[in-house]
Design an enzyme around this catalytic site. Structure first.
Site, PDB file in Angstrom:
ATOM      1  N   SER A  67      61.451  10.393 -39.134  1.00 43.55           N
ATOM      2  CA  SER A  67      60.485  11.227 -39.834  1.00 43.55           C
ATOM      3  C   SER A  67      59.185  11.296 -39.038  1.00 43.55           C
ATOM      4  CB  SER A  67      60.278  10.703 -41.246  1.00 43.55           C
ATOM      5  OG  SER A  67      59.560  11.619 -42.013  1.00 43.55           O
ATOM      6  N   GLU A 122      67.275  17.916 -45.804  1.00 43.00           N
ATOM      7  CA  GLU A 122      65.938  17.396 -45.518  1.00 43.00           C
ATOM      8  C   GLU A 122      64.890  17.861 -46.529  1.00 43.00           C
ATOM      9  OE1 GLU A 122      65.057  15.242 -43.369  1.00 43.00           O
ATOM     10  OE2 GLU A 122      66.449  15.253 -41.674  1.00 43.00           O
ATOM     11  N   HIS A 158      66.347  13.455 -47.125  1.00 41.40           N
ATOM     12  CA  HIS A 158      65.510  12.981 -46.028  1.00 41.40           C
ATOM     13  C   HIS A 158      65.375  11.459 -46.091  1.00 41.40           C
ATOM     14  CE1 HIS A 158      62.253  13.031 -43.088  1.00 41.40           C
ATOM     15  NE2 HIS A 158      61.580  12.248 -43.880  1.00 41.40           N
TER      16      HIS A 158
END
Length: 548
Positions: A234, A360, A470
């Site tokens: 991330s 995501e 995510h």
């Protein structure tokens, strides 16, 4: 486009605990740095040295300044516990009442349960190594950069012993390093004033300083400074990608490979785009009206500054991935917007791996459940992601990402998971604009120029409303999971393949192969990276024309 910082949001997962335990009766390991002795802790088959200062504390007049190297080590220091995280921005995760309990449990156990004691004096580094390592071992090094939307997170969440122990088990031992870096306004203050003083992207500069520390000291722990792989998820993966772009693509010998989970060069604009958030911070701290607002912010009491920062939008606010505080083109670390640097070839010519989770955008669409009509989606995209785009451009985007819930994210779940009539549509757009499209653009631009591999994690697809959310791919590597072996072999041989794992083919435009992680009896397969091609292409076009 919110696209840049948002991805950063890296799901903050609970600490992963190694199956090993402190070695009872074993002598505490020591290492000599300069004229100092550090005393660590023996933990099963590994040794840990935690909370080592790698730079001078960024406090007082060093607040909002470039990190300064630490002074030479002297004396004896016990380093058996993680140092505090850098100041965290207050975050409230929106959990709708309609969300299934399985999804609620997942979010609570991965985000709300993570507690990060924080302090402005936070620039510390951690080293985990095989207990058998010596200063002459010259082991490969994996340097982990955590995620958290550039707003929160810390090294204590991740147990590097899992990685090191697995590397020992497969006969390719590595040294694991993780570092703290300044977050939110403390690390990514953005304005014309910041640009003129050359102190933008301080969080990235902290990471760079940690990488210099590794070059200077990792040999004492048994690591090889010429064999460093930078790795993150991330915000951490975005950070890794930006280290590939800075300095004209010259790594300065700080690393030789990169591994990115849910993060690629993002379409952010000039650092002056953060002016409204800077001005609000100045107002809330009482620095408005001063002749030097940046110097005034250095002198503001910590609690006052922290409270003002907490009033700025977080990653789970209505504007979601259009983060208030994130990397931007500052003229120093990033001389242009990242995707234009990619186009210009300002990329380190080293092997890299980059990949995403399938869904995501779902996590970041929980804050926009009040958007239920086509008109509201149009207005949201125009107001938040594309304020300088024309109505025709936004309409074309919404034609490519239509309101048929069967096409939305979580993908491949039919008419399930539609929390609202527009939830899956927004989740598809947000996941693609920040994560998926930038990844494919990066790979296509570098095809034939260096060795690259890519992956897609489609695990946890049955998680209600969230799907392959995510951050879920962290479980593949810190679990430990099957991605751990690929990571270790990549760090060791610059090729993720070997052992009994499925062969992972390189990625090229001619053969855009994805190693795809699945639930069920067949855990891995190879799939083509050709899905939503028209949408990705158009999102990239918009991102280049209208960076956030």
């Amino acid at each position: 486009m919110a696209s840049l910082c948002f991805l950063v949001v890296a799901l903050v997962l609970q600490p992963f605990h190694s199956a090993a335990s402190p070695a009872g009766g074993a002598a505490s390991p020591t290492v000599t740095l300069d004229n100092g002795t550090l005393i660590g802790i023996a933990f099963g088959g590994v040794n840990k040295f935690l909370g080592i200062p790698f730079a001078q504390p960024p406090v007082g007049d060093l607040r909002f300044r470039l990190p300064q190297p630490n002074n030479p080590y002297t004396g004896t220091h016990t380093v058996e516990a993680f140092g505090p995280s850098c100041p965290q921005q207050a975050v409230t995760l929106p959990i709708p009442e309609t969300l299934a309990q399985d999804a609620v449990d997942f979010l609570v156990n991965t985000i709300y349960d993570a507690i990060f004691p924080d302090s402005e004096d936070c620039l510390t580094i951690n080293v985990v190594l095989p207990a058998s390592a010596t200063p002459t071992s010259k082991l490969p090094v994996v340097a982990w950069i955590f995620g958290g939307g550039f707003e929160l997170g810390g090294t204590s969440t991740y147990d590097g012993a899992v990685i090191v122990q697995r590397s020992i088990d497969i006969g390719q031992p590595v040294v694991y390093v993780s570092m703290n870096y300044r977050l939110s306004a403390f690390g990514f203050l953005a304005s014309q004033e910041v640009k003129e003083e050359g102190v933008g992207n301080l969080g990235l500069q902290d990471q760079r300083q940690a990488l210099r520390w590794i070059q200077k000291y990792i040999s004492a722990f048994g690591g090889d400074p010429t064999k460093v792989t930078i790795w993150g998820e991330s915000a951490g993966a975005i950070s890794v990608s930006l280290h590939l772009l800075t300095n004209g693509g010259n790594t300065d010998g700080l690393f030789r490979a990169a591994f990115m989970q849910s993060g690629s060069p993002i379409p952010v604009g000039d650092i002056s785009h953060g002016q409204p958030y800077y001005d609000d911070l100045v107002f809330r701290t009482g620095c408005n009206g001063t002749s030097d607002t940046l110097q005034c912010l250095r002198q503001v009491p910590y609690n006052t500054l922290k409270a003002a920062m907490d009033k700025s939008p977080s990653i789970f606010a209505y504007q979601s991935l259009v983060l208030a505080w994130l990397p931007r083109a500052d003229g120093v670390f990033l001389t242009d917007i990242p995707q234009k640097l990619v186009q210009a070839g300002s990329v380190a010519a080293i092997p890299f791996i980059t990949g995403d989770c399938d869904d995501e955008g779902t996590l970041f669409s929980l804050s926009t459940l009040n958007i239920t009509t086509d008109e509201q989606v149009h207005d949201y995209m125009h107001a938040i992601y594309l304020p300088t785009a024309s109505n025709d451009e936004i309409n074309q985007l919404l034609d490519l990402y239509d309101d048929d819930i069967v096409d939305g994210s979580p993908f491949d779940t039919g008419d399930l998971n539609a929390l609202t009539p527009q939830y899956k549509r927004l989740a598809a757009i947000q996941g693609d604009v920040v994560f998926q499209a930038p990844r494919r653009f990066f790979l296509q631009q570098r095809s034939g120029k260096q060795n690259t591999w890519s992956f897609l994690s489609k695990r946890l697809k049955a998680l209600p409303a969230l799907g392959s959310v995510h951050g879920s791919d962290i479980l593949n590597v810190y679990g430990p999971g099957d991605m751990t072996d690929y990571l270790v072999r990549f760090a060791t041989n610059l090729d993720p393949n070997g052992g009994s794992n499925l062969n992972w083919p390189k990625y090229t435009t001619a053969s855009p192969n994805l190693l795809t992680f699945l639930d069920g009896l067949v855990p891995q397969t190879i799939t083509p990276d050709t899905y939503r091609a028209d949408g990705f292409t158009y999102l990239t076009q918009l991102s280049l024309q209208h960076p956030i």
